[in-house]
Design an enzyme around this catalytic site. Structure first.
Site, PDB file in Angstrom:
ATOM      1  N   CYS A 107       0.830  -1.204   0.000  1.00 52.75           N
ATOM      2  CA  CYS A 107       0.000   0.000   0.000  1.00 52.75           C
ATOM      3  C   CYS A 107       0.869   1.262   0.000  1.00 52.75           C
ATOM      4  O   CYS A 107       1.673   1.462  -0.895  1.00 52.75           O
ATOM      5  CB  CYS A 107      -0.962  -0.053   1.183  1.00 52.75           C
ATOM      6  SG  CYS A 107      -2.417   0.997   1.031  1.00 52.75           S
ATOM      7  N   HIS A 108       0.739   2.109   1.013  1.00 51.14           N
ATOM      8  CA  HIS A 108       1.498   3.361   1.104  1.00 51.14           C
ATOM      9  C   HIS A 108       2.927   3.160   1.613  1.00 51.14           C
ATOM     10  O   HIS A 108       3.696   4.117   1.689  1.00 51.14           O
ATOM     11  CB  HIS A 108       0.770   4.356   2.013  1.00 51.14           C
ATOM     12  CG  HIS A 108      -0.438   4.959   1.383  1.00 51.14           C
ATOM     13  ND1 HIS A 108      -1.634   4.270   1.260  1.00 51.14           N
ATOM     14  CD2 HIS A 108      -0.645   6.176   0.839  1.00 51.14           C
ATOM     15  CE1 HIS A 108      -2.526   5.044   0.666  1.00 51.14           C
ATOM     16  NE2 HIS A 108      -1.949   6.212   0.398  1.00 51.14           N
ATOM     17  N   ALA A 109       3.306   1.940   1.966  1.00 48.95           N
ATOM     18  CA  ALA A 109       4.658   1.686   2.472  1.00 48.95           C
ATOM     19  C   ALA A 109       5.720   1.945   1.406  1.00 48.95           C
ATOM     20  O   ALA A 109       6.898   2.094   1.731  1.00 48.95           O
ATOM     21  CB  ALA A 109       4.783   0.268   3.013  1.00 48.95           C
ATOM     22  N   GLY A 110       5.311   2.046   0.155  1.00 50.93           N
ATOM     23  CA  GLY A 110       6.243   2.417  -0.901  1.00 50.93           C
ATOM     24  C   GLY A 110       6.929   3.746  -0.631  1.00 50.93           C
ATOM     25  O   GLY A 110       8.031   3.997  -1.105  1.00 50.93           O
TER      26      GLY A 110
END
Length: 174
Positions: A107-110
């Site tokens: 998810c937003h961990a990129g």
């Protein structure tokens, strides 16, 4: 009966507003396979998830090194935006990448991968709203449930957790 990941050590990184299921699903799935999962936060305390669950950090960022883990797991939510402000975590991610250890981000961990500077010429996926961030960091974005590029494993959102965990377990089993 020992699981296929018996003896493997995994660091799972959280901060306030982590996506609850993206932290708990890999935590229990990896533990089920015999891995020792250490929850790491900016400090060793309890963190509040987006959906109301809490997760206790076993260790603080300052107390661990990349050598402590065979893999890193980065759940999404709003936590990655807070985590990427900690140079210690960015250094751990870069060291793990250089050592070819599995790094799994969903998810937003990129955002953590962007800030760690490890995405140039890498294939990744992530939540659609951070696509431009990933591409601007030099990555090739792919809209798939899971993308594995060497040691880097990425997924888009909670619906991809099955593929995400299967791919991470496979990477840790090699």
């Amino acid at each position: 009966m020992a699981g296929m990941l018996e003896g493997r050590r995994v660091g799972l990184f959280v901060a306030d507003l982590f996506e609850d299921i993206e932290a708990y699903y890999p935590y229990y799935r990896l533990a089920e396979e015999g891995a020792h999962v250490t929850v790491v936060g900016p400090s060793a305390r309890s963190y509040q998830g987006k959906r109301g669950m809490t997760m206790e950090a076993d260790a603080a960022l300052e107390d661990i090194g990349s050598w402590d883990f065979g893999a890193l797991v980065l759940p999404g939510g709003y936590a990655p935006d807070h985590l990427r402000r900690h140079q210690r975590l960015l250094d751990l991610v870069a060291e793990a990448d250089q050592a070819d250890k599995p790094i799994a981000a969903i998810c937003h961990a990129g955002w953590v991968l962007v800030s760690a500077g490890i995405l140039k010429k890498r294939r990744v996926t992530g939540f659609w709203s951070i696509r431009d961030d990933l591409v601007n960091a030099g990555a090739e974005y792919e809209d798939s449930d899971v993308v594995r590029d060497g040691n880097l494993i990425t997924s888009r959102y909670p619906n991809d957790l099955g593929a995400f965990c299967r791919t991470l377990i496979e990477a840790l089993s090699q």
